[in-house]
Design an enzyme around this catalytic site. Structure first.
Site, short mmCIF file in Angstrom:
data_model
loop_
_atom_site.label_atom_id
_atom_site.label_comp_id
_atom_site.label_asym_id
_atom_site.label_seq_id
_atom_site.Cartn_x
_atom_site.Cartn_y
_atom_site.Cartn_z
N TYR A 1 115.43 41.11 68.49
CA TYR A 1 114.65 40.95 67.21
C TYR A 1 113.94 39.63 67.13
O TYR A 1 112.67 39.47 66.72
CB TYR A 1 115.35 41.35 65.84
CG TYR A 1 115.04 40.41 64.88
CD1 TYR A 1 114.24 41.15 63.77
CD2 TYR A 1 115.78 39.64 64.08
CE1 TYR A 1 113.75 40.78 62.44
CE2 TYR A 1 115.37 38.79 62.93
CZ TYR A 1 114.32 39.45 62.42
OH TYR A 1 114.07 38.93 60.94
N PHE B 1 113.29 44.85 51.10
CA PHE B 1 114.32 44.30 50.35
C PHE B 1 113.58 42.83 49.84
O PHE B 1 113.42 42.59 48.77
CB PHE B 1 115.52 43.66 51.23
CG PHE B 1 116.28 42.77 50.92
CD1 PHE B 1 116.80 42.37 49.62
CD2 PHE B 1 116.65 41.57 51.77
CE1 PHE B 1 117.38 41.45 49.04
CE2 PHE B 1 117.47 40.58 51.31
CZ PHE B 1 117.83 40.59 50.14
N ASP C 1 100.81 51.67 57.86
CA ASP C 1 101.45 50.84 59.14
C ASP C 1 100.66 49.60 59.43
O ASP C 1 99.25 49.75 59.49
CB ASP C 1 101.03 51.85 60.39
CG ASP C 1 102.15 51.44 61.53
OD1 ASP C 1 102.21 50.22 61.58
OD2 ASP C 1 102.40 51.96 62.20
N THR D 1 111.40 33.89 60.55
CA THR D 1 112.81 33.78 60.45
C THR D 1 113.31 32.62 60.92
O THR D 1 112.73 32.10 61.92
CB THR D 1 113.56 35.03 60.96
OG1 THR D 1 114.98 34.84 60.92
CG2 THR D 1 112.99 35.45 62.25
N ASP D 2 114.71 31.93 60.57
CA ASP D 2 115.06 30.79 61.22
C ASP D 2 115.51 31.29 62.72
O ASP D 2 115.82 30.42 63.34
CB ASP D 2 116.45 30.29 60.44
CG ASP D 2 117.51 31.48 60.09
OD1 ASP D 2 117.21 32.49 60.48
OD2 ASP D 2 118.36 30.91 59.45
N GLU D 3 116.02 32.72 62.72
CA GLU D 3 116.39 33.27 64.10
C GLU D 3 115.24 32.77 65.50
O GLU D 3 115.96 32.89 66.40
CB GLU D 3 116.74 34.77 64.34
CG GLU D 3 117.76 35.01 63.06
CD GLU D 3 118.20 36.41 63.32
OE1 GLU D 3 118.15 36.83 64.51
OE2 GLU D 3 118.71 36.75 62.29
N LEU E 1 134.44 42.65 60.07
CA LEU E 1 133.74 41.25 60.45
C LEU E 1 133.77 41.56 62.15
O LEU E 1 134.59 42.05 62.92
CB LEU E 1 134.91 40.11 60.36
CG LEU E 1 134.85 39.71 59.03
CD1 LEU E 1 135.94 38.69 58.82
CD2 LEU E 1 133.80 38.84 58.69
N TYR E 2 132.67 40.98 62.62
CA TYR E 2 132.30 40.97 64.10
C TYR E 2 133.03 39.82 64.73
O TYR E 2 133.08 38.74 64.15
CB TYR E 2 130.64 40.88 64.49
CG TYR E 2 129.87 41.76 64.16
CD1 TYR E 2 130.35 43.20 63.37
CD2 TYR E 2 128.46 41.68 64.01
CE1 TYR E 2 129.57 44.15 62.99
CE2 TYR E 2 127.48 42.69 63.65
CZ TYR E 2 128.05 43.86 63.05
OH TYR E 2 127.14 44.77 62.72
N PHE F 1 124.81 42.59 56.17
CA PHE F 1 126.32 42.21 56.16
C PHE F 1 126.71 42.33 54.57
O PHE F 1 127.77 43.02 54.35
CB PHE F 1 126.35 40.82 56.50
CG PHE F 1 127.56 40.36 56.14
CD1 PHE F 1 128.81 40.38 57.26
CD2 PHE F 1 127.81 38.94 55.32
CE1 PHE F 1 130.14 39.94 56.69
CE2 PHE F 1 129.19 38.51 55.42
CZ PHE F 1 130.20 38.81 56.01
N LYS G 1 109.79 38.27 66.50
CA LYS G 1 109.59 37.45 65.47
C LYS G 1 108.95 36.08 66.21
O LYS G 1 108.09 35.82 65.51
CB LYS G 1 110.82 37.11 64.47
CG LYS G 1 111.28 38.23 63.96
CD LYS G 1 110.31 38.85 62.77
CE LYS G 1 109.88 38.06 61.71
NZ LYS G 1 109.05 38.58 60.52
N ASP H 1 132.32 42.73 68.52
CA ASP H 1 131.29 41.58 68.35
C ASP H 1 129.90 42.20 68.61
O ASP H 1 129.72 43.01 69.72
CB ASP H 1 131.44 40.27 69.16
CG ASP H 1 131.11 39.10 68.51
OD1 ASP H 1 130.21 39.23 67.53
OD2 ASP H 1 131.21 38.08 68.71
N ARG H 2 128.93 41.32 68.17
CA ARG H 2 127.48 41.64 68.52
C ARG H 2 127.21 41.23 69.73
O ARG H 2 127.17 39.89 69.99
CB ARG H 2 126.44 41.00 67.36
CG ARG H 2 125.11 41.14 67.50
CD ARG H 2 124.45 40.59 66.30
NE ARG H 2 124.31 41.24 65.18
CZ ARG H 2 123.88 40.99 64.27
NH1 ARG H 2 123.62 39.98 63.87
NH2 ARG H 2 123.67 41.85 62.95
N GLY I 1 125.57 38.52 72.49
CA GLY I 1 124.66 37.56 72.18
C GLY I 1 124.80 37.03 70.88
O GLY I 1 123.88 36.23 70.45
#
Ligand code: NAD
Ligand code: DAU
Length: 332
Positions: free
Chosen positions: A148, A12, A58, A121-123, A204-205, A188, A152, A270-271, A273
């Site tokens: 995930y 993406f 890869d 990522t911000d995560e 919606l979770y 999403f 990262k 919900d997801r 965590g």
């Protein structure tokens, strides 16, 4: 910056970044992509063949990566397993690509003396409470809460350690949630839009109050380009466009665009965590490097995104049923 290797360049954000480089620079590009289920090679097809070539492979393959990196001035690493929900039940490919793959890239770039930009990522910073003023900055502590995000975060540590101890010339960026064309229907916004196109309800979770900080993928691309062009080696840059919205509010905008009532939504499991809120402060990127996001009118961008998915059904349709079956198996 003449020869750029874009790893994960058929995904993406990577594919949108390739288009951005073709439109705004005279760089020649090589895409290295494993072509997983998340790849969208169709996004690269319209780009001029003389400016871009594609290698299927890869990033965790040291021979292939060593050869390719040696032929390029710059590597931009977008390659990743990127979906949180998948990592919760099957994190092996996340460790293999996000951690081991990044190790292979930093080794190869160090040996070749090649500039690396690593897309994080911000995560990695965990989440924020809904009511706190604070936003993430480059000095926020690492607190990844999902499998995930943990992979990262580990990749970022590899890059920084190779910069300090091995002389790697690298920069890192942490971006928030992207919207734009060619995003897989598991994510999403594409999921809700394609549900609505199919006459189904958005899902919606939990209670839907979770907040994400949205940025258009073109603004993410211009930020990465700005960092390549003017960023300082060894530095980290947060990328965000002040686009905080709750999931419930975004679904409300989509429902209105389809003339559906605001409560025409399913609240699902919900997801585990589930991070509550992400919010980014990109002051450093704006003031030090002069970056300014352009596509910040979210209502207009969501309307354009609906039109894009309506017009590209032949691309997303083959993945839709299997994606929804996987969600249904999880009660989502
Ligand atoms: P994506 O899942 O859409 O694309 C990832 C691409 O990487 C795919 O084309 C896939 O085939 C490729 N890939 C996967 N494993 C590979 C491997 N071992 N070797 C080579 N290629 C491989 O992901 P995306 O949303 O485009 O995200 C790109 C990067 O940006 C990721 O690093 C992600 O962590 C980061 N990021 C994403 C967002 C977002 O909102 N999507 C926000 C911030 C950061
Ligand atoms: O913040 C950057 C991250 O953004 C990237 O690092 C990830 O690669 C990218 O996938 C994205 O992660 P999220 O987990 O935030 O994105 P996702 O699209 O999976 O979900 C966005 C929010 O919407 C999140 O709060 C979960 C929620 N959600 C998701 C789906 C698929 C729903 O409520 N319903 C859904 O059907």
């Amino acid at each position: 910056m003449e020869r750029v290797l874009v790893t994960g360049g058929a995904g993406f954000i990577g594919a949108n970044f390739c288009r951005f480089l073709i439109d705004h620079t005279d760089a020649s590009l090589t895409v290295l992509d494993k072509m997983t289920y998340a790849a969208a090679p169709e996004a690269l097809a319209p780009l001029p063949a003389g400016r871009i070539s594609v290698v299927v492979g890869d990033i965790a393959d040291p021979d292939l990566v060593g050869r390719l990196v040696g032929d390029h001035d710059t590597v931009v690493n977008f390659a990743a397993e990127s979906h949180n929900d998948t990592a919760l039940s099957d994190a092996g490919s996340f460790v293999a690509t996000n951690l081991v793959g990044t190790y292979v890239l930093v080794e190869a770039a160090t040996r070749a003396g090649c500039r690396l930009h690593h897309v994080s990522t911000d995560e990695v910073y965990g989440d924020l409470a809904l009511d706190e003023q604070q936003r993430f900055t480059e000095s926020s502590p690492y607190r990844p809460s999902s499998p995930y995000a943990a992979t990262k975060a580990g990749a970022d540590h590899l890059v920084r350690a190779w910069v300090r101890s091995r002389g790697l010339r690298a920069t890192i960026s942490h971006c928030s949630n992207n919207l734009g064309p060619w995003q897989h229907v598991e994510k999403f916004l594409p999921r809700q839009i394609t549900n609505l196109l199919d006459g189904r309800r958005p899902r919606l979770y939990g209670d839907g109050r979770h907040v994400r900080d949205w940025i258009h993928v073109e603004d993410h691309s211009s930020a990465v380009w700005t960092i390549l062009d003017r960023g300082r080696i060894g530095e980290t840059y947060v990328i965000g466009a002040d686009g905080e919205h709750s999931n419930r509010d975004l679904v409300g905008v989509l429902l209105a665009a389809f003339d559906r009532p605001p409560d025409d939504v399913d609240f699902v499991a919900d997801r585990p965590g589930h991070d509550l809120r992400y919010a980014l402060d990109a002051t450093k990127l704006r003031t030090e490097l002069g970056w300014i996001p352009q596509r910040t009118d979210l209502a207009r961008e969501l309307s354009a995104l609906i039109d894009w998915y309506r017009d590209h059904e032949s691309w997303w349709r083959p993945a839709k049923a299997a994606t929804e079956a996987a969600y249904a198996a999880r009660g989502q």
